[in-house]
Design an enzyme around this catalytic site. Structure first.
Site, PDB file in Angstrom:
ATOM      1  N   HIS A  82       7.370   0.326   3.359  1.00  0.00           N
ATOM      2  CA  HIS A  82       6.567   0.611   2.172  1.00  0.00           C
ATOM      3  C   HIS A  82       5.183  -0.007   2.336  1.00  0.00           C
ATOM      4  O   HIS A  82       5.022  -1.089   2.916  1.00  0.00           O
ATOM      5  CB  HIS A  82       7.247   0.127   0.892  1.00  0.00           C
ATOM      6  CG  HIS A  82       7.463  -1.364   0.792  1.00  0.00           C
ATOM      7  ND1 HIS A  82       6.459  -2.235   0.407  1.00  0.00           N
ATOM      8  CD2 HIS A  82       8.558  -2.135   1.014  1.00  0.00           C
ATOM      9  CE1 HIS A  82       6.936  -3.460   0.384  1.00  0.00           C
ATOM     10  NE2 HIS A  82       8.197  -3.433   0.757  1.00  0.00           N
ATOM     11  N   ASP A 107       2.972  -0.623  -0.267  1.00  0.00           N
ATOM     12  CA  ASP A 107       2.477  -1.402  -1.402  1.00  0.00           C
ATOM     13  C   ASP A 107       2.896  -2.862  -1.294  1.00  0.00           C
ATOM     14  O   ASP A 107       3.877  -3.204  -0.619  1.00  0.00           O
ATOM     15  CB  ASP A 107       2.930  -0.800  -2.729  1.00  0.00           C
ATOM     16  CG  ASP A 107       4.443  -0.761  -2.895  1.00  0.00           C
ATOM     17  OD1 ASP A 107       5.137  -0.399  -1.926  1.00  0.00           O
ATOM     18  OD2 ASP A 107       4.940  -1.096  -3.987  1.00  0.00           O
ATOM     19  N   ASP A 133       6.027  -8.904   3.980  1.00  0.00           N
ATOM     20  CA  ASP A 133       6.652  -7.855   3.153  1.00  0.00           C
ATOM     21  C   ASP A 133       5.648  -6.735   2.883  1.00  0.00           C
ATOM     22  O   ASP A 133       5.026  -6.715   1.827  1.00  0.00           O
ATOM     23  CB  ASP A 133       7.120  -8.485   1.839  1.00  0.00           C
ATOM     24  CG  ASP A 133       7.860  -7.510   0.950  1.00  0.00           C
ATOM     25  OD1 ASP A 133       8.301  -6.464   1.452  1.00  0.00           O
ATOM     26  OD2 ASP A 133       7.986  -7.795  -0.259  1.00  0.00           O
ATOM     27  N   GLU A 158       7.220   0.982  -3.744  1.00  0.00           N
ATOM     28  CA  GLU A 158       8.548   0.393  -3.557  1.00  0.00           C
ATOM     29  C   GLU A 158       8.731  -0.815  -4.463  1.00  0.00           C
ATOM     30  O   GLU A 158       9.809  -1.029  -5.030  1.00  0.00           O
ATOM     31  CB  GLU A 158       8.743  -0.002  -2.093  1.00  0.00           C
ATOM     32  CG  GLU A 158      10.158  -0.471  -1.747  1.00  0.00           C
ATOM     33  CD  GLU A 158      10.382  -1.970  -1.923  1.00  0.00           C
ATOM     34  OE1 GLU A 158      11.542  -2.423  -1.812  1.00  0.00           O
ATOM     35  OE2 GLU A 158       9.404  -2.704  -2.186  1.00  0.00           O
ATOM     36  N   GLU A 159       7.678  -1.608  -4.601  1.00  0.00           N
ATOM     37  CA  GLU A 159       7.781  -2.875  -5.318  1.00  0.00           C
ATOM     38  C   GLU A 159       8.001  -2.696  -6.817  1.00  0.00           C
ATOM     39  O   GLU A 159       8.352  -3.660  -7.503  1.00  0.00           O
ATOM     40  CB  GLU A 159       6.522  -3.722  -5.082  1.00  0.00           C
ATOM     41  CG  GLU A 159       6.297  -4.152  -3.636  1.00  0.00           C
ATOM     42  CD  GLU A 159       7.266  -5.236  -3.175  1.00  0.00           C
ATOM     43  OE1 GLU A 159       8.190  -5.579  -3.940  1.00  0.00           O
ATOM     44  OE2 GLU A 159       7.108  -5.735  -2.048  1.00  0.00           O
ATOM     45  N   GLU A 184      12.157  -4.348   6.237  1.00  0.00           N
ATOM     46  CA  GLU A 184      11.966  -5.501   5.353  1.00  0.00           C
ATOM     47  C   GLU A 184      12.208  -6.788   6.152  1.00  0.00           C
ATOM     48  O   GLU A 184      12.962  -6.796   7.132  1.00  0.00           O
ATOM     49  CB  GLU A 184      12.930  -5.437   4.167  1.00  0.00           C
ATOM     50  CG  GLU A 184      12.692  -4.291   3.211  1.00  0.00           C
ATOM     51  CD  GLU A 184      11.572  -4.564   2.215  1.00  0.00           C
ATOM     52  OE1 GLU A 184      10.895  -5.613   2.338  1.00  0.00           O
ATOM     53  OE2 GLU A 184      11.368  -3.718   1.319  1.00  0.00           O
ATOM     54  N   HIS A 224       6.113 -12.343  -1.397  1.00  0.00           N
ATOM     55  CA  HIS A 224       5.756 -12.440  -2.821  1.00  0.00           C
ATOM     56  C   HIS A 224       5.145 -13.791  -3.188  1.00  0.00           C
ATOM     57  O   HIS A 224       4.861 -14.029  -4.365  1.00  0.00           O
ATOM     58  CB  HIS A 224       6.969 -12.178  -3.733  1.00  0.00           C
ATOM     59  CG  HIS A 224       7.528 -10.797  -3.608  1.00  0.00           C
ATOM     60  ND1 HIS A 224       8.341 -10.245  -4.586  1.00  0.00           N
ATOM     61  CD2 HIS A 224       7.425  -9.856  -2.637  1.00  0.00           C
ATOM     62  CE1 HIS A 224       8.706  -9.018  -4.207  1.00  0.00           C
ATOM     63  NE2 HIS A 224       8.153  -8.773  -3.024  1.00  0.00           N
TER      64      HIS A 224
END
Length: 382
Positions: A69, A71, A101, A133-134, A161, A355
């Site tokens: 992903h 984003d 990530d 995705e997030e 991931e 994150h």
């Protein structure tokens, strides 16, 4: 360009989920075009974001999807000591939002493109990049609709991931819901004449807690996961205008993180039944306009790829380990699996850094990912 150089470019695009990812997608499109690799862009309705899908190699054979992903999560309010959208190298680590990530994996995939183009491939390699995705694995769904129309399904999808390149075969699914409670306001001195939406919402939240406790029973456990049971939690609540007014409205958001073998919709259905049978009649006995409404915010299925499967055998050979595990976080993997594409999760870096401020991936992990993809390439080359 090598994987570090590509990662520097990718991190430079602010692809926070609230922003467009088109600059990154268009960079990848143009990069692939340099090697005469065509790709398809699958836009959202506003054409502000897009998925990308490209194939290298024979199209009449089942191949391998390398999926990531584009984003990233926001940096707002986080105490970054380094610029989040610039790649910074220190002490063998590469810092920047998305390095772990999961732009590190995407960079490794793109770095492999020249070798893929020059190889004699027995099977194709597909590059699949998604958006949003997030915020609930939203964008990839339109990409999967396109893949479902193809006559030949891929042999394997590797979701990159961050797992420290350990092979992961399972993760929990998620259902996020909103409950809106509408009562009847009045002066708090005459509270019995009103319907206190906050208090009834609290009753529903308490019932959610009881449902969550039932899921903790040993009979429902799966020891492959941590925690080994499905979980329920309320994360957001709002309601009320002033202390001397019985609140007319309250809403709360809750989620169920369910083992792959369990259906989170059953928990939501149980709460709805409780609301309709136990709570709403008491509210409407005071005010007929009272109501309780539920709506889905997001959902994605869990993943449970069998350890005795071709997908597991392949990822073990690529990453050099058959120590299969699970992760607590969700991925797009369950959605790929749901349309008949066997899926595993394996990528560089650790979600311990994902994150967080000063997110990073190590140079060693990036190199190890390059090596894993080279082994994959060797396995499908003539």
């Amino acid at each position: 360009m090598n994987s570090v150089e590509l990662l520097e470019v990718l991190v430079g695009f602010d692809t926070t989920s609230r922003e467009s990812n088109l600059q990154l997608i268009e960079f990848v499109r143009d990069y692939l075009a340099r090697f005469d690799v065509p790709c398809a862009l699958i836009y959202n309705d506003e054409r502000s974001k897009a998925n990308l899908f490209a194939t290298i190699g024979p199209v009449d054979q089942p191949g391998i999807v390398l999926s990531g992903h584009t984003d990233v999560v926001p940096v707002d309010g986080q105490p970054w000591t380094l610029p989040p959208f610039e790649l910074t190298e220190r002490d063998g680590k590469l810092f920047g939002r998305g390095t772990a990530d999961m732009k590190g994996y995407i960079a490794c995939v793109l770095a492999l493109v020249p070798a893929l183009v020059n190889a004699s491939l027995r099977r194709p390699v597909h590059i699949a990049l998604s958006y949003d995705e997030e915020v609930g694995c939203l964008g990839v769904r339109s990409l999967l609709k396109v893949l479902q129309q193809r006559p030949i399904k891929p042999l394997l999808c590797i979701i990159g991931e961050p797992t420290e390149l350990k092979p992961v075969l399972g993760h929990k699914g998620k259902l996020a819901m909103r409950c809106e409670v509408h009562g009847h306001p009045c002066h708090s001195a005459y509270a019995p004449l009103g319907v206190n939406a906050i208090e009834y919402a609290a009753e529903l939240i308490g019932e959610l807690g009881r449902l969550g406790q039932q899921l903790k029973a040993p009979a429902h456990h799966d020891p492959r996961f941590d925690p080994p049971y499905s979980t329920v939690q309320t994360g957001v609540i709002s309601g009320g205008k002033a202390l001397n007014i019985v609140p007319a409205d309250c809403r709360f958001d809750f989620e169920i993180r369910a083992l792959p073998s369990q259906d989170p919709a059953l928990v939501a259905a149980a709460l709805k039944t409780y609301a309709e049978r136990e709570v709403l009649p008491r509210m409407r006995a005071v005010s007929a306009q009272s109501d309780i409404r539920f709506s889905e915010l997001s959902a994605y299925p869990g993943l449970a790829t069998a350890a005795q499967s071709q997908a597991a055998e392949l990822i073990a050979s690529f990453c050099g380990s058959a120590a299969f595990g699970t992760v607590a976080f969700g991925t797009e993997g369950g959605l790929f699996d749901a349309v008949g594409i066997p899926t595993v999760v394996c990528g560089p870096g650790s979600m311990d850094q994902g994150h967080k401020p000063d997110e990073f991936v190590s140079l060693d992990q990036l190199q190890a990912c390059d090596d894993m993809l080279q082994r994959m390439l060797a396995s499908i080359s003539v």
